[in-house]
Scaffold this motif. Structure first.
Motif, PDB file in Angstrom:
ATOM      1  N   LEU A 110       0.808  -1.218   0.000  1.00 22.09           N
ATOM      2  CA  LEU A 110       0.000   0.000   0.000  1.00 22.09           C
ATOM      3  C   LEU A 110       0.845   1.274   0.000  1.00 22.09           C
ATOM      4  O   LEU A 110       0.301   2.367   0.000  1.00 22.09           O
ATOM      5  CB  LEU A 110      -0.921   0.015   1.235  1.00 22.09           C
ATOM      6  N   VAL A 111       2.181   1.133   0.047  1.00 28.11           N
ATOM      7  CA  VAL A 111       3.048   2.301   0.200  1.00 28.11           C
ATOM      8  C   VAL A 111       3.930   2.491  -1.029  1.00 28.11           C
ATOM      9  O   VAL A 111       4.719   1.614  -1.377  1.00 28.11           O
ATOM     10  CB  VAL A 111       3.932   2.154   1.464  1.00 28.11           C
ATOM     11  N   PRO A 112       3.801   3.642  -1.694  1.00 24.03           N
ATOM     12  CA  PRO A 112       4.661   3.923  -2.847  1.00 24.03           C
ATOM     13  C   PRO A 112       6.137   3.869  -2.452  1.00 24.03           C
ATOM     14  O   PRO A 112       6.513   4.277  -1.364  1.00 24.03           O
ATOM     15  CB  PRO A 112       4.258   5.355  -3.249  1.00 24.03           C
ATOM     16  N   GLY A 113       6.956   3.368  -3.340  1.00 21.62           N
ATOM     17  CA  GLY A 113       8.384   3.255  -3.072  1.00 21.62           C
ATOM     18  C   GLY A 113       8.761   1.971  -2.356  1.00 21.62           C
ATOM     19  O   GLY A 113       9.906   1.551  -2.388  1.00 21.62           O
ATOM     20  N   ILE A 114       7.805   1.348  -1.697  1.00 22.65           N
ATOM     21  CA  ILE A 114       8.040   0.093  -0.987  1.00 22.65           C
ATOM     22  C   ILE A 114       7.332  -1.037  -1.716  1.00 22.65           C
ATOM     23  O   ILE A 114       7.794  -2.170  -1.738  1.00 22.65           O
ATOM     24  CB  ILE A 114       7.498   0.177   0.462  1.00 22.65           C
ATOM     25  N   TRP A 143      -5.094  -2.481  -2.724  1.00 26.39           N
ATOM     26  CA  TRP A 143      -4.525  -1.396  -3.527  1.00 26.39           C
ATOM     27  C   TRP A 143      -5.169  -1.325  -4.908  1.00 26.39           C
ATOM     28  O   TRP A 143      -5.592  -0.262  -5.369  1.00 26.39           O
ATOM     29  CB  TRP A 143      -3.013  -1.594  -3.649  1.00 26.39           C
ATOM     30  N   VAL A 144      -5.261  -2.457  -5.571  1.00 26.02           N
ATOM     31  CA  VAL A 144      -5.803  -2.499  -6.933  1.00 26.02           C
ATOM     32  C   VAL A 144      -7.288  -2.132  -6.941  1.00 26.02           C
ATOM     33  O   VAL A 144      -7.750  -1.399  -7.819  1.00 26.02           O
ATOM     34  CB  VAL A 144      -5.549  -3.891  -7.565  1.00 26.02           C
ATOM     35  N   MET A 145      -8.036  -2.610  -5.949  1.00 28.41           N
ATOM     36  CA  MET A 145      -9.454  -2.249  -5.869  1.00 28.41           C
ATOM     37  C   MET A 145      -9.627  -0.750  -5.667  1.00 28.41           C
ATOM     38  O   MET A 145     -10.484  -0.124  -6.297  1.00 28.41           O
ATOM     39  CB  MET A 145     -10.145  -3.000  -4.727  1.00 28.41           C
ATOM     40  N   PRO A 167      -1.946  12.022  -0.485  1.00 28.23           N
ATOM     41  CA  PRO A 167      -2.230  12.165   0.942  1.00 28.23           C
ATOM     42  C   PRO A 167      -2.633  10.845   1.611  1.00 28.23           C
ATOM     43  O   PRO A 167      -2.263  10.589   2.757  1.00 28.23           O
ATOM     44  CB  PRO A 167      -3.397  13.157   0.975  1.00 28.23           C
ATOM     45  N   VAL A 168      -3.379   9.994   0.908  1.00 32.88           N
ATOM     46  CA  VAL A 168      -3.798   8.716   1.487  1.00 32.88           C
ATOM     47  C   VAL A 168      -2.581   7.850   1.794  1.00 32.88           C
ATOM     48  O   VAL A 168      -2.477   7.252   2.865  1.00 32.88           O
ATOM     49  CB  VAL A 168      -4.768   7.971   0.535  1.00 32.88           C
ATOM     50  N   SER A 169      -1.632   7.800   0.868  1.00 29.50           N
ATOM     51  CA  SER A 169      -0.416   7.013   1.088  1.00 29.50           C
ATOM     52  C   SER A 169       0.362   7.534   2.284  1.00 29.50           C
ATOM     53  O   SER A 169       0.911   6.768   3.065  1.00 29.50           O
ATOM     54  CB  SER A 169       0.470   7.060  -0.162  1.00 29.50           C
ATOM     55  N   LYS A 170       0.399   8.865   2.441  1.00 29.64           N
ATOM     56  CA  LYS A 170       1.108   9.451   3.577  1.00 29.64           C
ATOM     57  C   LYS A 170       0.419   9.101   4.893  1.00 29.64           C
ATOM     58  O   LYS A 170       1.076   8.846   5.896  1.00 29.64           O
ATOM     59  CB  LYS A 170       1.216  10.965   3.402  1.00 29.64           C
ATOM     60  N   VAL A 171      -0.904   9.076   4.891  1.00 27.34           N
ATOM     61  CA  VAL A 171      -1.653   8.709   6.105  1.00 27.34           C
ATOM     62  C   VAL A 171      -1.355   7.259   6.482  1.00 27.34           C
ATOM     63  O   VAL A 171      -1.111   6.945   7.653  1.00 27.34           O
ATOM     64  CB  VAL A 171      -3.172   8.936   5.919  1.00 27.34           C
ATOM     65  N   VAL A 172      -1.354   6.354   5.492  1.00 25.97           N
ATOM     66  CA  VAL A 172      -1.046   4.943   5.762  1.00 25.97           C
ATOM     67  C   VAL A 172       0.353   4.818   6.343  1.00 25.97           C
ATOM     68  O   VAL A 172       0.573   4.123   7.341  1.00 25.97           O
ATOM     69  CB  VAL A 172      -1.181   4.089   4.479  1.00 25.97           C
ATOM     70  N   LEU A 173       1.315   5.533   5.763  1.00 25.80           N
ATOM     71  CA  LEU A 173       2.691   5.498   6.253  1.00 25.80           C
ATOM     72  C   LEU A 173       2.764   6.040   7.678  1.00 25.80           C
ATOM     73  O   LEU A 173       3.431   5.457   8.541  1.00 25.80           O
ATOM     74  CB  LEU A 173       3.607   6.291   5.322  1.00 25.80           C
ATOM     75  N   LEU A 174       2.062   7.138   7.962  1.00 29.30           N
ATOM     76  CA  LEU A 174       2.050   7.725   9.299  1.00 29.30           C
ATOM     77  C   LEU A 174       1.466   6.740  10.320  1.00 29.30           C
ATOM     78  O   LEU A 174       2.016   6.567  11.417  1.00 29.30           O
ATOM     79  CB  LEU A 174       1.246   9.033   9.300  1.00 29.30           C
ATOM     80  N   ILE A 175       0.380   6.073   9.963  1.00 24.98           N
ATOM     81  CA  ILE A 175      -0.232   5.087  10.863  1.00 24.98           C
ATOM     82  C   ILE A 175       0.749   3.957  11.157  1.00 24.98           C
ATOM     83  O   ILE A 175       0.884   3.521  12.306  1.00 24.98           O
ATOM     84  CB  ILE A 175      -1.547   4.536  10.262  1.00 24.98           C
ATOM     85  N   LEU A 176       1.466   3.500  10.145  1.00 25.95           N
ATOM     86  CA  LEU A 176       2.438   2.430  10.349  1.00 25.95           C
ATOM     87  C   LEU A 176       3.579   2.883  11.253  1.00 25.95           C
ATOM     88  O   LEU A 176       4.032   2.132  12.119  1.00 25.95           O
ATOM     89  CB  LEU A 176       2.984   1.947   9.004  1.00 25.95           C
TER      90      LEU A 176
END
Length: 195
Positions: A110-114, A143-145, A167-176
């Motif tokens: 779910l994280v770009p770059g990873i 992710w695909v859905m 922004p969604v990707s950044k939120v997921v990264l922040l939560i992790l």
């Protein structure tokens, strides 16, 4: 997308995993746009994207398993410019995997770059194939859905998906990151109580 069909989606998503410069953020929203025009089925488009992604993750997984970290880093520094992968990218993915273990494969999708490179440390750490496929499939499906749905919803403005996903990707990264910090704090407190 109409002429390529489901096979084309799978092939593009397979290539996206082998060659990270090809962004899934453009492929799947375009498929979603095609679905919105009535030229494709949503579920089949998602299935094609997931299958292509999982098949594209396997070469990275086996590269990690068979080549080892030092050889991979050497190859990445020597030839990585052609697929935009460096030894620093491998280190970043390996750190992710070290922090989160098998779940890194799930959340890493779910994280770009990873997303693409998380298969390497999974292979390097000898993660069994079945759990790797399960975690990869779960993360990839989410992710695909999401991408396909956004393309479907945005219709002809599907190119805006990346603008919304940033922004969604950044939120997921922040939560992790917050989850990891909480885990470390809890682990340290438990260790202090034992002593």
């Amino acid at each position: 997308m109409n002429s390529l069909g489901y096979w084309g989606i799978g092939l593009l998503m397979f290539a996206e995993n082998l060659f990270p410069p090809i962004p899934s953020e453009l492929i799947m929203p375009l498929a979603g746009f095609t679905v919105s025009k009535g030229n494709m089925n949503f579920s089949l488009a998602v299935l094609a994207g997931v299958v292509g992604t999982i098949l594209g993750a396997l070469p990275w997984y086996y590269a990690g398993k068979l080549l080892g970290e030092e050889r991979l880093k050497h190859l990445a520094d020597k030839y990585g410019k052609w697929i935009t992968v460096s030894s620093q990218d491998i280190d970043k993915a390996t750190r992710w995997f070290s922090r989160y273990g098998n779940k890194a494969v799930l959340f890493g999708r779910l994280v770009p770059g990873i997303r693409t490179l998380i298969s390497l440390p999974a292979g390097l750490s000898e993660m069994p194939l079945v759990p790797f496929l399960i975690y990869s499939t779960l993360g990839t499906t989410a992710w695909v859905m999401l991408l396909t749905f956004l393309g479907f919803q945005l219709g002809e403005k599907y190119e805006l998906v990346e603008e919304y996903l940033g922004p969604v990707s950044k939120v997921v990264l922040l939560i992790l990151i917050v989850g990891f910090i909480a885990w470390v704090v809890i682990k340290q407190r438990k260790a202090k109580r034992r002593t």
